[in-house]
Design a protein around this motif. Sequence first.
Motif, PDB file in Angstrom:
ATOM      1  N   UNK A  17      -5.279 -44.540   3.206  1.00 43.06           N
ATOM      2  CA  UNK A  17      -5.972 -43.750   4.219  1.00 43.06           C
ATOM      3  C   UNK A  17      -5.041 -43.187   5.293  1.00 43.06           C
ATOM      4  N   UNK A  18      -3.806 -43.688   5.322  1.00 41.17           N
ATOM      5  CA  UNK A  18      -2.852 -43.271   6.351  1.00 41.17           C
ATOM      6  C   UNK A  18      -1.440 -43.552   5.847  1.00 41.17           C
ATOM      7  N   UNK A  19      -0.452 -43.039   6.543  1.00 43.02           N
ATOM      8  CA  UNK A  19       0.949 -43.318   6.204  1.00 43.02           C
ATOM      9  C   UNK A  19       1.391 -44.591   6.917  1.00 43.02           C
ATOM     10  N   UNK A  20       2.265 -45.349   6.276  1.00 45.84           N
ATOM     11  CA  UNK A  20       2.791 -46.571   6.881  1.00 45.84           C
ATOM     12  C   UNK A  20       3.204 -47.562   5.821  1.00 45.84           C
ATOM     13  N   UNK A  21       3.145 -48.839   6.174  1.00 45.89           N
ATOM     14  CA  UNK A  21       3.553 -49.923   5.277  1.00 45.89           C
ATOM     15  C   UNK A  21       2.302 -50.613   4.740  1.00 45.89           C
ATOM     16  N   UNK A  22       2.244 -50.744   3.411  1.00 43.96           N
ATOM     17  CA  UNK A  22       1.086 -51.364   2.758  1.00 43.96           C
ATOM     18  C   UNK A  22       1.110 -52.876   2.913  1.00 43.96           C
ATOM     19  N   UNK A  23      -0.028 -53.438   3.313  1.00 40.65           N
ATOM     20  CA  UNK A  23      -0.215 -54.890   3.326  1.00 40.65           C
ATOM     21  C   UNK A  23      -1.411 -55.191   2.438  1.00 40.65           C
ATOM     22  N   UNK A  24      -1.158 -55.886   1.342  1.00 41.61           N
ATOM     23  CA  UNK A  24      -2.214 -56.240   0.390  1.00 41.61           C
ATOM     24  C   UNK A  24      -2.975 -57.459   0.912  1.00 41.61           C
ATOM     25  N   UNK A  25      -4.298 -57.354   0.944  1.00 44.70           N
ATOM     26  CA  UNK A  25      -5.140 -58.473   1.379  1.00 44.70           C
ATOM     27  C   UNK A  25      -5.794 -59.146   0.173  1.00 44.70           C
ATOM     28  N   UNK A  26      -6.351 -58.347  -0.733  1.00 49.03           N
ATOM     29  CA  UNK A  26      -6.990 -58.886  -1.939  1.00 49.03           C
ATOM     30  C   UNK A  26      -6.057 -58.650  -3.130  1.00 49.03           C
ATOM     31  N   UNK A  49      -7.855 -50.433   4.271  1.00 50.26           N
ATOM     32  CA  UNK A  49      -8.170 -49.779   3.000  1.00 50.26           C
ATOM     33  C   UNK A  49      -9.512 -50.367   2.565  1.00 50.26           C
ATOM     34  N   UNK A  50     -10.553 -49.557   2.697  1.00 51.98           N
ATOM     35  CA  UNK A  50     -11.928 -50.022   2.479  1.00 51.98           C
ATOM     36  C   UNK A  50     -12.480 -49.411   1.194  1.00 51.98           C
ATOM     37  N   UNK A  51     -13.198 -50.221   0.419  1.00 51.63           N
ATOM     38  CA  UNK A  51     -13.881 -49.712  -0.770  1.00 51.63           C
ATOM     39  C   UNK A  51     -15.114 -48.944  -0.298  1.00 51.63           C
ATOM     40  N   UNK A  52     -15.129 -47.647  -0.555  1.00 56.61           N
ATOM     41  CA  UNK A  52     -16.203 -46.774  -0.071  1.00 56.61           C
ATOM     42  C   UNK A  52     -17.560 -47.185  -0.639  1.00 56.61           C
ATOM     43  N   UNK A  53     -18.587 -47.080   0.201  1.00 57.99           N
ATOM     44  CA  UNK A  53     -19.944 -47.429  -0.215  1.00 57.99           C
ATOM     45  C   UNK A  53     -20.473 -46.517  -1.314  1.00 57.99           C
ATOM     46  N   UNK A  91     -19.173 -45.939  -6.417  1.00 54.04           N
ATOM     47  CA  UNK A  91     -19.899 -46.027  -7.690  1.00 54.04           C
ATOM     48  C   UNK A  91     -21.374 -46.245  -7.401  1.00 54.04           C
ATOM     49  N   UNK A  92     -22.181 -46.033  -8.434  1.00 57.15           N
ATOM     50  CA  UNK A  92     -23.638 -46.172  -8.308  1.00 57.15           C
ATOM     51  C   UNK A  92     -24.028 -47.645  -8.248  1.00 57.15           C
ATOM     52  N   UNK A  93     -25.118 -47.929  -7.555  1.00 52.33           N
ATOM     53  CA  UNK A  93     -25.673 -49.281  -7.570  1.00 52.33           C
ATOM     54  C   UNK A  93     -24.888 -50.255  -6.714  1.00 52.33           C
ATOM     55  N   UNK A  94     -25.246 -51.531  -6.857  1.00 45.79           N
ATOM     56  CA  UNK A  94     -24.665 -52.584  -6.034  1.00 45.79           C
ATOM     57  C   UNK A  94     -23.723 -53.498  -6.810  1.00 45.79           C
ATOM     58  N   UNK A  95     -23.280 -53.062  -7.976  1.00 44.50           N
ATOM     59  CA  UNK A  95     -22.399 -53.897  -8.789  1.00 44.50           C
ATOM     60  C   UNK A  95     -21.091 -54.166  -8.051  1.00 44.50           C
ATOM     61  N   UNK A  96     -20.497 -55.313  -8.355  1.00 46.11           N
ATOM     62  CA  UNK A  96     -19.193 -55.626  -7.804  1.00 46.11           C
ATOM     63  C   UNK A  96     -18.121 -54.974  -8.674  1.00 46.11           C
ATOM     64  N   UNK A  97     -16.904 -54.977  -8.174  1.00 47.50           N
ATOM     65  CA  UNK A  97     -15.780 -54.413  -8.909  1.00 47.50           C
ATOM     66  C   UNK A  97     -14.642 -55.423  -8.924  1.00 47.50           C
ATOM     67  N   UNK A 114     -17.528 -51.789   0.539  1.00 44.18           N
ATOM     68  CA  UNK A 114     -17.305 -52.125   1.939  1.00 44.18           C
ATOM     69  C   UNK A 114     -16.203 -53.144   2.159  1.00 44.18           C
ATOM     70  N   UNK A 115     -15.675 -53.734   1.087  1.00 42.24           N
ATOM     71  CA  UNK A 115     -14.616 -54.732   1.214  1.00 42.24           C
ATOM     72  C   UNK A 115     -13.316 -54.079   1.678  1.00 42.24           C
TER      73      UNK A 115
END
Length: 80
Positions: free
Chosen positions: A55-64, A8-12, A15-21, A73-74
Amino acid sequence: MTFMSTPIVIADDLWEGDAEAVITSWLVSDGAEVAAGDLVAEVMSEKAQFEIEAPAAGVLKIIEEEDAVIAKGAVIGQVE
């Protein structure tokens, strides 16, 4: 059997700019079954809230975890 995991990737272009979330909430628990397109998390950048879908079906594994500061991109989780 081989199981593929889909990150599960944060799309580039989320949002606008290079701010973090910040991950404001996980809408699904770690280890829960999800379907492709299910809303799984919400992130906030510069006072704007964005929804993150599985992005797909299955079992969620939280990393962050919630309140983690992330950049575009994270990888915040994966679906196995």
